[in-house]
Enzyme design. Sequence first.
Site, PDB file in Angstrom:
ATOM      1  N   PRO A 193     -14.573 -36.772  13.529  1.00  0.00           N
ATOM      2  CA  PRO A 193     -14.061 -35.410  13.410  1.00  0.00           C
ATOM      3  C   PRO A 193     -14.207 -34.902  11.977  1.00  0.00           C
ATOM      4  O   PRO A 193     -13.890 -35.599  11.017  1.00  0.00           O
ATOM      5  CB  PRO A 193     -12.590 -35.548  13.812  1.00  0.00           C
ATOM      6  N   GLU A 194     -14.721 -33.678  11.850  1.00  0.00           N
ATOM      7  CA  GLU A 194     -14.942 -33.072  10.548  1.00  0.00           C
ATOM      8  C   GLU A 194     -13.926 -31.948  10.341  1.00  0.00           C
ATOM      9  O   GLU A 194     -12.997 -31.789  11.133  1.00  0.00           O
ATOM     10  CB  GLU A 194     -16.384 -32.562  10.463  1.00  0.00           C
ATOM     11  N   HIS A 222      -6.048 -45.481  25.659  1.00  0.00           N
ATOM     12  CA  HIS A 222      -6.368 -45.848  24.279  1.00  0.00           C
ATOM     13  C   HIS A 222      -5.320 -45.330  23.300  1.00  0.00           C
ATOM     14  O   HIS A 222      -5.622 -45.092  22.132  1.00  0.00           O
ATOM     15  CB  HIS A 222      -7.750 -45.322  23.909  1.00  0.00           C
ATOM     16  N   ARG A 232     -11.832 -46.549  19.374  1.00  0.00           N
ATOM     17  CA  ARG A 232     -12.516 -47.523  18.520  1.00  0.00           C
ATOM     18  C   ARG A 232     -11.663 -48.020  17.357  1.00  0.00           C
ATOM     19  O   ARG A 232     -12.120 -48.829  16.553  1.00  0.00           O
ATOM     20  CB  ARG A 232     -13.831 -46.926  18.000  1.00  0.00           C
TER      21      ARG A 232
END
Length: 264
Positions: free
Chosen positions: A2-3, A82, A100
């Site tokens: 994410p930016e 998750h 992740r």
Amino acid sequence: MPELPEVETTRRRLLPLLRGRRLLGVQHEDPTRYRHTGRAEGREVEALDRRGKFLLLALSGGLEMVVHLGMTGGFRLEKTPHTRVRFRLEGGELFFHDPRRFGRIWVVDRGDYREIPLLGRLGPEPLSEGFAFPPFWEGLRRSRKPLKALLLDQTLAAGVGNIYADEALFRAGLSPFRWGRSLKEEEAKRLFQSLRQVLAEAVALGGSTLSDRTYQQPDGLPGGFQERHAVYGRQGLPCPRCGHPLAKAVVGGRGTHFCPACQT
């Protein structure tokens, strides 16, 4: 990862849910990745800001919760398979989802970023009034890096990542391989303006959700700026400006999408 647009969208969606509410508990099983979170329990969220790709929650008592989403992290209003961190709030819950496990959370004394050195080295916010052309131009003139690598190192503009560097360079008609110091002033102005335009449009559309759907807004909705990608992820397709096949190469260790014909 994410930016700026994705993190800013997350901030805007969370702000009305968090501001003024008390954190009753922060539950997780990884104290090395989510550090000192016990200090946040019982604190009120006074503000929610962003710096580059970091979320900054100002907590009562002079504390601050710093969140970096990593590659796949994000907040959700409902528990997911998750979920890594559960936030118990007055009147509800919030979940940190991270398949992740690259996301990080710290609770620190407000403004004390010794454990997060990158946060203290960030350049100006590209959508702020403090983002001015003269220092941007000077940074380009001093640089010894290709433009793509320079945009990613966070010193010229905080929060820019792979997607938006590629899109801004395309709009400016500049090759990602060119060294920053090779630009003429008029070219530097095009890049400065293109960077602001691309980021502002992406924020307005809720960021970019790619085919893996890793990034979603807290309510599960996707972003919309991926529909406007001119080069990112489109290698082999015709350039929307000149029709030449788009290409992909590696610059500064990152996959880079560009038009070999019109990005000179």
